[in-house]
Design a protein around this motif. Structure first.
Motif, PDB file in Angstrom:
ATOM      1  N   SER A  33      28.142  65.477 114.492  1.00 24.36           N
ATOM      2  CA  SER A  33      28.895  65.539 113.231  1.00 24.36           C
ATOM      3  C   SER A  33      29.383  64.164 112.780  1.00 24.36           C
ATOM      4  N   ILE A  90      31.346  61.956 113.992  1.00 23.68           N
ATOM      5  CA  ILE A  90      32.724  61.536 114.182  1.00 23.68           C
ATOM      6  C   ILE A  90      32.775  60.395 115.183  1.00 23.68           C
ATOM      7  N   SER A  94      30.842  70.441 109.906  1.00 26.01           N
ATOM      8  CA  SER A  94      31.338  70.703 111.246  1.00 26.01           C
ATOM      9  C   SER A  94      32.691  71.381 111.208  1.00 26.01           C
ATOM     10  N   LEU A  99      35.188  71.691 113.817  1.00 27.63           N
ATOM     11  CA  LEU A  99      35.644  71.384 115.167  1.00 27.63           C
ATOM     12  C   LEU A  99      37.085  71.822 115.337  1.00 27.63           C
ATOM     13  N   THR A 140      41.823  71.935 109.702  1.00 25.11           N
ATOM     14  CA  THR A 140      41.814  70.479 109.619  1.00 25.11           C
ATOM     15  C   THR A 140      42.132  70.052 108.193  1.00 25.11           C
ATOM     16  N   GLY A 161      44.138  63.689 112.916  1.00 22.12           N
ATOM     17  CA  GLY A 161      43.528  65.017 112.926  1.00 22.12           C
ATOM     18  C   GLY A 161      42.246  65.058 112.116  1.00 22.12           C
ATOM     19  N   LEU A 162      42.282  64.433 110.958  1.00 21.84           N
ATOM     20  CA  LEU A 162      41.086  64.391 110.117  1.00 21.84           C
ATOM     21  C   LEU A 162      40.000  63.535 110.744  1.00 21.84           C
ATOM     22  N   VAL A 163      40.417  62.352 111.205  1.00 20.34           N
ATOM     23  CA  VAL A 163      39.442  61.402 111.737  1.00 20.34           C
ATOM     24  C   VAL A 163      38.692  62.007 112.920  1.00 20.34           C
ATOM     25  N   ASN A 164      39.382  62.846 113.688  1.00 22.69           N
ATOM     26  CA  ASN A 164      38.776  63.409 114.885  1.00 22.69           C
ATOM     27  C   ASN A 164      37.948  64.646 114.650  1.00 22.69           C
ATOM     28  N   LYS A 165      38.087  65.235 113.480  1.00 22.64           N
ATOM     29  CA  LYS A 165      37.439  66.528 113.298  1.00 22.64           C
ATOM     30  C   LYS A 165      36.363  66.542 112.230  1.00 22.64           C
ATOM     31  N   ILE A 166      36.449  65.656 111.289  1.00 21.01           N
ATOM     32  CA  ILE A 166      35.560  65.738 110.141  1.00 21.01           C
ATOM     33  C   ILE A 166      34.974  64.362 109.865  1.00 21.01           C
ATOM     34  N   TYR A 167      33.714  64.365 109.465  1.00 16.16           N
ATOM     35  CA  TYR A 167      33.130  63.100 109.070  1.00 16.16           C
ATOM     36  C   TYR A 167      33.301  62.867 107.576  1.00 16.16           C
ATOM     37  N   ARG A 195      35.394  56.578 106.436  1.00 19.17           N
ATOM     38  CA  ARG A 195      36.777  56.358 106.872  1.00 19.17           C
ATOM     39  C   ARG A 195      37.577  55.525 105.891  1.00 19.17           C
ATOM     40  N   ALA A 255      37.563  57.303 116.372  1.00 20.62           N
ATOM     41  CA  ALA A 255      37.693  58.607 117.033  1.00 20.62           C
ATOM     42  C   ALA A 255      37.971  58.432 118.523  1.00 20.62           C
ATOM     43  N   ASN A 264      42.235  63.230 120.837  1.00 20.71           N
ATOM     44  CA  ASN A 264      42.058  64.524 120.192  1.00 20.71           C
ATOM     45  C   ASN A 264      43.167  64.825 119.217  1.00 20.71           C
TER      46      ASN A 264
END
Lengths: 415, 282
Positions: free
Chosen positions: A90, A92, A108, A110, A114, B115-121, B124, B277, B282
């Motif tokens: 995905s 990240i 994704s 995850l 979010t 939270g965003l950076v770790n879960k969604i592409y 940045r 990330a 997390n």
């Protein structure tokens, strides 16, 4: 079919952040710099060339192709690299080596919720979250009513979500996620949190995705979910690809060798929990439907086995336990001498146990047989047979060496 | 989505090599996200406050009052200013607040959005960019008050007001450049979070916000020119009510500093973004 995803030689290296390897503040740094000449000399003396031990490969040499429209389950124990793989696909986290080619939008999930902001209303969060997940504003506009319907929180839609109950929050968050329609959907096990209704909704939605021809990558510890949802599976262990193939064989491999491996996590294929030393032999263990033609949930089962031993068994107890993948002894059929109607078990014979109605949930379970003499186990086999109930439509029973003997049937639901 | 409408764009994921500038094609796909992240920031900022968005106005007005109280007792400064001091200070404070706000919010934005950076592409760079845009929103509200003050003090801007956007862009670019640097650094070294307040305090006193730069001795002029904010604040005073003189050679130094900060900031951010990330956990 074209490949939706091609993964070649994929690897991800992490630095291990412990105090010996990395320093993060000035006081530590000063200490390290002072000790540096000493450490350097010591390393040279020991013949170490670099601080090689400070890195580890969370993923190492992963290769697979996934056809468009197929569903891949990724299995492995904690720390086997499942989430890292999803994070890389995905986009990240970035891979250290290798290459992934993917065709189509990648979406994704995850985490549920979010990008939700507690101060914003349900409506505002649907729009924001939708856009964060990769929908366009127009798409969200079209699906807005559907999303609200699905979540069942329409009366609170103008309220800040911080006032929602956690259940409402989850439902709303999932509803948005469920209406995302990428060509490639990546789902982590976080989706499996929540109550069973919620989980069923997740699975149902994912099945409908699959029917629409979307490609799904799915991580779960819940083997039942993986088995019922996926056709292909990838098994990871310590970042390495152990197996890639059809779900049935990969998940069997996982259950047999990896799922319950304890301690340092190395696989011990030979380690079976038995007590063979007492010389109690069991043969011909059978599970049969009783008073009905086929295996079905809610039917009665007849268990039988023959045994022989070198002497009579005093004060015997025989226990059949039904174990699921994540729970031992979830159901037990126990017989003591009263129930057997004897004080001593003769040296050889046949034991028959007819169960009352047994209701199986979806998934795999194993039958465990134990025989006790004066409350001491003289025989234990944790996996003497296997019962596999797939999607509540068919049940498969197999003795230990998989599928020598299978019976398939349709399940019926009776109320 | 029916098969025929399927998006067949190919994504290739590989270890990145070398320095990268912005991927404009990708940014074009994500402009809606930038817009909505900004809207969220604006909406959320003054939630659960009684005065709400009015704080955007109160903050500089209160600052202006404080300075006019304090500075009024320092005769040298007030004598060297040829316009009402309140106006002088306010014109300095509005752009300064934008500048400080951008640096403050961008430097912390990646950690705040972990939270965003770790879960969604998504690209940045949108995170600091949206933090910057929401600060610009505050700035434009402040500008309305500024316009009212100009009317009150009967200071009609001349043709020089045409240069106003140049100064605003220059200031934004400088602040964003610094924001890109600090936000990326902050993921790895949270020291940044502790340094930023001092950096801003120092920068505030080093910029001609509440004093005219004419009180700075001639020999320090080059050092002053290195600070784009000094050129910008003086310049804005010049554009609005022809206070002081048109920017001279110092202005070109400021522009160079601003662009160098901005471009290197982007390169730095793009280079570090692959590690975000990993550092944010997390």
């Amino acid at each position: 079919m074209t490949n939706a995803i091609r993964v070649r030689n994929l690897g991800k290296k992490y630095k291990i952040c412990n105090a010996h390897v990395q320093y993060k503040n000035v006081t530590e740094m000063a200490g390290r710099i002072l000790k540096m000449p000493y450490n350097y000399v010591r390393r040279i003396m020991n013949g170490e060339r670099s601080t090689k031990e400070s890195t580890f490969w969370a993923l190492d040499d992963i290769n697979f192709d996934l056809e468009q429209g197929s569903v891949l389950g990724i299995m492995g124990r904690n720390g086997s690299g499942k989430s890292t793989l999803l994070k890389i696909i995905s986009r990240i986290a970035e891979p250290t080596t290798g290459r992934i080619e993917a065709i189509g939008r990648i979406g994704s999930l995850l985490g549920v919720g979010t990008g939700f902001h507690p101060e914003l209303t349900g409506r505002e969060n649907i729009i924001l979250n939708g856009i964060i997940l990769g929908m366009s504003r127009i798409e969200i506009g079209k699906k807005f009513d559907e999303i609200v319907d699905f979540s069942g929180v329409e009366t609170f839609i103008e309220m800040p979500v911080k006032h929602y109950s956690s259940g409402m929050f989850m439902r709303l968050a999932f509803s948005v996620a469920a209406h995302l329609e990428p060509e490639i959907l990546i789902v982590d096990e976080v989706l499996a949190v929540g109550d069973s209704d919620f989980q069923k909704k997740c699975l149902k939605k994912m099945r409908s995705y699959h029917e629409l021809g979307h490609t799904i990558l799915f991580v779960s510890h819940d083997l039942n979910a993986v088995r019922s949802l996926t056709e292909k599976a990838l098994l990871l262990h310590h970042g390495k690809q152990v197996a890639f193939g059809d779900t049935e064989s990969v998940s069997n491999l996982y259950v047999e060798h990896y799922a319950n491996a304890n301690g340092n996590g190395h696989a011990h294929p030979e380690a079976r929990e038995e007590t063979p030393a007492h010389g109690f032999n069991v043969s011909n263990f059978k599970v049969e439907p009783y008073e009905c033609e086929n295996f079905c949930s809610g039917g009665r089962l007849k268990f039988s086995f023959e045994y022989d031993f070198d002497r009579e068994i005093e004060n015997p107890k025989i226990a059949l336990a039904i174990n699921t993948t994540d729970r031992y002894n979830s159901c037990g059929l126990l017989a003591d001498s009263n129930e057997l109607g004897i004080d001593k078990l003769p040296p050889s014979g046949k034991v028959v146990c007819v169960s009352d109605k047994l209701f199986f949930t979806e998934g795999n379970c194993t039958i465990q047989l134990s025989v006790l003499e004066k409350n001491e186990a003289i025989f234990l086999d944790r996996k003497i047979a296997n019962i596999y109930n797939k999607r509540n439509t068919e049940i498969v029973y197999s003795p230990r060496d998989w599928f020598d003997f299978c019976v398939k049937c349709k399940w019926g639901l009776e109320h | 989505m029916p098969l025929s409408e399927k998006n067949t764009r190919k994504t290739i994921i590989e270890p990145s090599k070398g320095l990268r500038f912005l991927n404009f094609r990708e940014l074009n796909d994500y402009w809606e996200l930038l817009l909505y992240l900004t809207i969220r920031d604006i909406k959320v900022k003054y939630k659960q406050t009684v005065f709400g968005v009015l704080w955007v106005i109160f903050q500089p007005i209160l600052m202006m009052l404080i300075f006019s109280l304090v500075i009024a007792s320092v005769p040298n400064i007030e004598n060297s200013i040829t316009c009402p001091y309140k106006l002088f200070a306010f014109v300095g404070l509005i752009p300064w607040q934008l500048f400080a706000k951008i640096i403050e919010s961008t430097s912390n934005c990646l950690v705040a959005e972990a939270g965003l950076v770790n879960k969604i592409y998504f690209p940045r760079i949108l995170i600091p960019a949206s933090a910057c845009l929401s600060a610009l929103f505050d700035f434009f509200i402040g500008c309305i008050i500024l316009a009212l003050m100009l009317v009150y003090y009967k200071q009609a801007p001349g043709w020089t007001i045409l240069f106003l956007p140049v100064f605003i862009i220059l200031m934004t670019i400088t602040a964003m450049g610094i924001g890109f640097w600090l936000s990326a650094l902050n993921t790895e070294y949270r020291d940044v979070k502790c340094i930023v307040p001092f950096l801003l305090q120092f920068w505030f006193f080093a910029s001609p916000v509440f004093y005219p730069s004419s009180i700075i001795p001639e020999k320090f002029r080059f050092i002053v020119a290195l600070n784009p904010m000094s050129g910008v604040i003086e310049g804005i005073r010049w554009t609005l009510f022809s206070y002081g003189s048109a920017p001279g050679w110092e202005f070109y130094v400021s522009i160079s500093v601003a662009f160098i900060t901005f471009i290197t900031g982007i390169y730095w951010f793009r280079w570090r973004e692959k590690t975000f990330a990993d550092h944010l956990g997390n």
